[in-house]
Scaffold this motif. Sequence first.
Motif, PDB file in Angstrom:
ATOM      1  N   ILE A   1      -4.828  -3.486   3.881  1.00  0.00           N
ATOM      2  CA  ILE A   1      -6.251  -3.780   4.121  1.00  0.00           C
ATOM      3  C   ILE A   1      -6.601  -3.344   5.539  1.00  0.00           C
ATOM      4  O   ILE A   1      -5.842  -3.623   6.475  1.00  0.00           O
ATOM      5  CB  ILE A   1      -6.527  -5.304   3.988  1.00  0.00           C
ATOM      6  CG1 ILE A   1      -6.280  -5.794   2.549  1.00  0.00           C
ATOM      7  CG2 ILE A   1      -7.961  -5.646   4.412  1.00  0.00           C
ATOM      8  CD1 ILE A   1      -6.387  -7.320   2.392  1.00  0.00           C
ATOM      9  N   VAL A   2      -7.742  -2.668   5.691  1.00  0.00           N
ATOM     10  CA  VAL A   2      -8.243  -2.315   7.029  1.00  0.00           C
ATOM     11  C   VAL A   2      -9.566  -3.050   7.246  1.00  0.00           C
ATOM     12  O   VAL A   2     -10.496  -2.904   6.438  1.00  0.00           O
ATOM     13  CB  VAL A   2      -8.446  -0.792   7.178  1.00  0.00           C
ATOM     14  CG1 VAL A   2      -9.108  -0.460   8.520  1.00  0.00           C
ATOM     15  CG2 VAL A   2      -7.096  -0.080   7.055  1.00  0.00           C
ATOM     16  N   ASP A   3      -9.613  -3.842   8.303  1.00  0.00           N
ATOM     17  CA  ASP A   3     -10.801  -4.634   8.621  1.00  0.00           C
ATOM     18  C   ASP A   3     -11.420  -4.046   9.889  1.00  0.00           C
ATOM     19  O   ASP A   3     -10.774  -3.977  10.928  1.00  0.00           O
ATOM     20  CB  ASP A   3     -10.368  -6.104   8.867  1.00  0.00           C
ATOM     21  CG  ASP A   3     -11.548  -7.018   9.154  1.00  0.00           C
ATOM     22  OD1 ASP A   3     -11.319  -8.200   9.479  1.00  0.00           O
ATOM     23  OD2 ASP A   3     -12.701  -6.540   9.057  1.00  0.00           O
TER      24      ASP A   3
ATOM     25  N   ALA B   1      -6.815   6.789   2.549  1.00  0.00           N
ATOM     26  CA  ALA B   1      -5.397   6.396   2.580  1.00  0.00           C
ATOM     27  C   ALA B   1      -5.117   5.297   1.543  1.00  0.00           C
ATOM     28  O   ALA B   1      -4.020   4.738   1.491  1.00  0.00           O
ATOM     29  CB  ALA B   1      -5.043   5.901   3.984  1.00  0.00           C
ATOM     30  N   GLY B   2      -6.140   4.980   0.740  1.00  0.00           N
ATOM     31  CA  GLY B   2      -5.937   4.011  -0.358  1.00  0.00           C
ATOM     32  C   GLY B   2      -5.921   2.562   0.090  1.00  0.00           C
ATOM     33  O   GLY B   2      -5.433   1.674  -0.625  1.00  0.00           O
ATOM     34  N   LYS B   3      -6.512   2.310   1.270  1.00  0.00           N
ATOM     35  CA  LYS B   3      -6.533   0.914   1.769  1.00  0.00           C
ATOM     36  C   LYS B   3      -7.803   0.212   1.304  1.00  0.00           C
ATOM     37  O   LYS B   3      -8.877   0.810   1.267  1.00  0.00           O
ATOM     38  CB  LYS B   3      -6.493   0.882   3.297  1.00  0.00           C
ATOM     39  CG  LYS B   3      -5.492   1.829   3.950  1.00  0.00           C
ATOM     40  CD  LYS B   3      -4.068   1.600   3.518  1.00  0.00           C
ATOM     41  CE  LYS B   3      -3.136   2.544   4.267  1.00  0.00           C
ATOM     42  NZ  LYS B   3      -1.770   2.524   3.693  1.00  0.00           N
ATOM     43  N   HIS B   4      -7.695  -1.102   1.036  1.00  0.00           N
ATOM     44  CA  HIS B   4      -8.911  -1.904   0.838  1.00  0.00           C
ATOM     45  C   HIS B   4      -9.599  -2.002   2.199  1.00  0.00           C
ATOM     46  O   HIS B   4      -8.932  -2.012   3.248  1.00  0.00           O
ATOM     47  CB  HIS B   4      -8.549  -3.302   0.341  1.00  0.00           C
ATOM     48  CG  HIS B   4      -7.870  -3.305  -1.000  1.00  0.00           C
ATOM     49  ND1 HIS B   4      -8.431  -2.742  -2.121  1.00  0.00           N
ATOM     50  CD2 HIS B   4      -6.664  -3.798  -1.377  1.00  0.00           C
ATOM     51  CE1 HIS B   4      -7.601  -2.891  -3.147  1.00  0.00           C
ATOM     52  NE2 HIS B   4      -6.533  -3.521  -2.717  1.00  0.00           N
ATOM     53  N   VAL B   5     -10.941  -2.068   2.185  1.00  0.00           N
ATOM     54  CA  VAL B   5     -11.701  -2.008   3.438  1.00  0.00           C
ATOM     55  C   VAL B   5     -12.653  -3.200   3.578  1.00  0.00           C
ATOM     56  O   VAL B   5     -13.279  -3.627   2.596  1.00  0.00           O
ATOM     57  CB  VAL B   5     -12.540  -0.701   3.491  1.00  0.00           C
ATOM     58  CG1 VAL B   5     -13.279  -0.593   4.823  1.00  0.00           C
ATOM     59  CG2 VAL B   5     -11.646   0.516   3.300  1.00  0.00           C
TER      60      VAL B   5
ATOM     61  N   LYS C   1       3.854 -15.250  -3.576  1.00  0.00           N
ATOM     62  CA  LYS C   1       2.589 -14.493  -3.647  1.00  0.00           C
ATOM     63  C   LYS C   1       2.794 -13.100  -3.055  1.00  0.00           C
ATOM     64  O   LYS C   1       3.536 -12.936  -2.086  1.00  0.00           O
ATOM     65  CB  LYS C   1       1.517 -15.226  -2.834  1.00  0.00           C
ATOM     66  CG  LYS C   1       1.007 -16.481  -3.525  1.00  0.00           C
ATOM     67  CD  LYS C   1      -0.060 -17.179  -2.697  1.00  0.00           C
ATOM     68  CE  LYS C   1      -0.477 -18.469  -3.395  1.00  0.00           C
ATOM     69  NZ  LYS C   1      -1.453 -19.242  -2.560  1.00  0.00           N
ATOM     70  N   LYS C   2       2.094 -12.103  -3.640  1.00  0.00           N
ATOM     71  CA  LYS C   2       2.125 -10.749  -3.093  1.00  0.00           C
ATOM     72  C   LYS C   2       1.547 -10.799  -1.682  1.00  0.00           C
ATOM     73  O   LYS C   2       0.519 -11.442  -1.448  1.00  0.00           O
ATOM     74  CB  LYS C   2       1.282  -9.841  -3.983  1.00  0.00           C
ATOM     75  CG  LYS C   2       1.180  -8.386  -3.548  1.00  0.00           C
ATOM     76  CD  LYS C   2       0.442  -7.577  -4.588  1.00  0.00           C
ATOM     77  CE  LYS C   2       0.186  -6.106  -4.274  1.00  0.00           C
ATOM     78  NZ  LYS C   2       0.501  -5.567  -2.979  1.00  0.00           N
ATOM     79  N   THR C   3       2.227 -10.177  -0.737  1.00  0.00           N
ATOM     80  CA  THR C   3       1.666 -10.151   0.627  1.00  0.00           C
ATOM     81  C   THR C   3       0.818  -8.886   0.787  1.00  0.00           C
ATOM     82  O   THR C   3       1.105  -7.858   0.181  1.00  0.00           O
ATOM     83  CB  THR C   3       2.792 -10.118   1.685  1.00  0.00           C
ATOM     84  OG1 THR C   3       3.593  -8.978   1.429  1.00  0.00           O
ATOM     85  CG2 THR C   3       3.626 -11.393   1.625  1.00  0.00           C
ATOM     86  N   LEU C   4      -0.238  -9.024   1.549  1.00  0.00           N
ATOM     87  CA  LEU C   4      -1.078  -7.870   1.869  1.00  0.00           C
ATOM     88  C   LEU C   4      -1.123  -7.753   3.390  1.00  0.00           C
ATOM     89  O   LEU C   4      -1.568  -8.681   4.071  1.00  0.00           O
ATOM     90  CB  LEU C   4      -2.495  -8.056   1.306  1.00  0.00           C
ATOM     91  CG  LEU C   4      -2.630  -7.973  -0.223  1.00  0.00           C
ATOM     92  CD1 LEU C   4      -4.070  -8.236  -0.645  1.00  0.00           C
ATOM     93  CD2 LEU C   4      -2.163  -6.624  -0.753  1.00  0.00           C
ATOM     94  N   ASN C   5      -0.657  -6.623   3.900  1.00  0.00           N
ATOM     95  CA  ASN C   5      -0.630  -6.410   5.350  1.00  0.00           C
ATOM     96  C   ASN C   5      -1.986  -5.929   5.839  1.00  0.00           C
ATOM     97  O   ASN C   5      -2.548  -4.972   5.296  1.00  0.00           O
ATOM     98  CB  ASN C   5       0.443  -5.379   5.716  1.00  0.00           C
ATOM     99  CG  ASN C   5       1.845  -5.938   5.488  1.00  0.00           C
ATOM    100  OD1 ASN C   5       2.062  -7.156   5.555  1.00  0.00           O
ATOM    101  ND2 ASN C   5       2.790  -5.065   5.200  1.00  0.00           N
ATOM    102  N   VAL C   6      -2.507  -6.613   6.855  1.00  0.00           N
ATOM    103  CA  VAL C   6      -3.859  -6.353   7.355  1.00  0.00           C
ATOM    104  C   VAL C   6      -3.788  -5.656   8.710  1.00  0.00           C
ATOM    105  O   VAL C   6      -2.974  -6.034   9.563  1.00  0.00           O
ATOM    106  CB  VAL C   6      -4.638  -7.679   7.512  1.00  0.00           C
ATOM    107  CG1 VAL C   6      -6.080  -7.424   7.983  1.00  0.00           C
ATOM    108  CG2 VAL C   6      -4.639  -8.466   6.204  1.00  0.00           C
TER     109      VAL C   6
END
Length: 388
Positions: free
Chosen positions: A76-78, A96-100, A3-8
Amino acid sequence: MAKKTLNVALVGAQFMGKAHSNAWRKVGMFFDLPVKPVMKVLCGKFPEELEVAERYGWDETSLNWKEVVNRPDIDIVDICTPNFLHPPIAIAAAKAGKHVMCEKPLANTMKDAEAMLAAVKKAGVKHMCGFSYRFAPAVATIKQMIAKGELGRIFHFRAAYQQDWIVDPDFPMVWRLKKKHTGSGALGDIGAHITDLCQYLIGDVSEVSAAMQTFIKKRAITESDTGISGKSGEKRTKKMGIVDVDDAAVFLARIKGSDALATFEATRFATGRRNFNSIEIYGSEGSVLWNQEDMNVFQYFNRNDPGHVQGFRRVHATDGGHPYADAWWPTGHIIGYEHLFVHEIYDYLSNINKKKAPYSTFEDAVSCQRVLAAVEKSASSRKWEKVK
Ligand code: SOE
């Protein structure tokens, strides 16, 4: 296939930082996800609050959110900070193109909320505002029941979100009691939740008539000024600060496209109510009652039941078939407050590669913010105010 990893990166290490850390850690264990979230960086304000990072499961820590949200390895920025920091972090992350992801309320002002929405839309990134109570199995079922017409025409929506953590006059000043940090008091903090539940379950609020009150107007200033506990380790100074936000807000509302009447109470002075977020919905075919202190069940009255068995029945939302319920335990083994955040992150990640976002987005949060602004306007004009 791997699976693609997404760094949070999670910004904020207090109460919501803890709730979200638990959710990032548990979501992949209990739900099948299309991607693999990696708990990369926990950002905080004070070094000592980052001591929990390893225990929470974060690879790294940082005191510099600006640097972290611009790191090329972050996806991803939480945002779990005090409300006033939501806009700068979300806008920087979007640029910066991050999912939020961002805790509620979105911002302290309409202007900031709209700027956040504009930034995420311009960047084309995913955006969620964590109205966590939507993700309770019982509430998700009530949404399905209303959508299927099982309650019929809705006459009344009634919500009371009642807490009592600041009834003690010795409770000191914390960020949730300062306008510059929090925007509004009970209204934006817990009133946002019940406003969103109304808009999620019934329809958008069109106009309001409100009253707001601050019961204790001065409180001791603490040295550290963080968190909501105010008790654990907060060193008090002799200085007193002014509480410039509401301790309670009550409002009536009308709903777009419906003649239902809605009533709302958001208070931190309902002595004895700890986190009593309750909704009651009364319709032509039936009614439902739910509260978060008894979150695994809801009461359902079906007007079409035969007379001799008519009454509010206690429905267990942990039985199979209720949204999210099957991921956890056999019926009746119940789940808790922290599971709401696992569910919201599950919804967020399972749609991260899809166009649609079937969860509470920044659009929903801006719509909620508009209601909060109308409530504040009505409380000062003492007139009905339309939601712009
Ligand atoms: C404090 O009132 C608070 O932490 C809210 O900010 C949260 O949104 C709610 O879930 C619990 O209470």
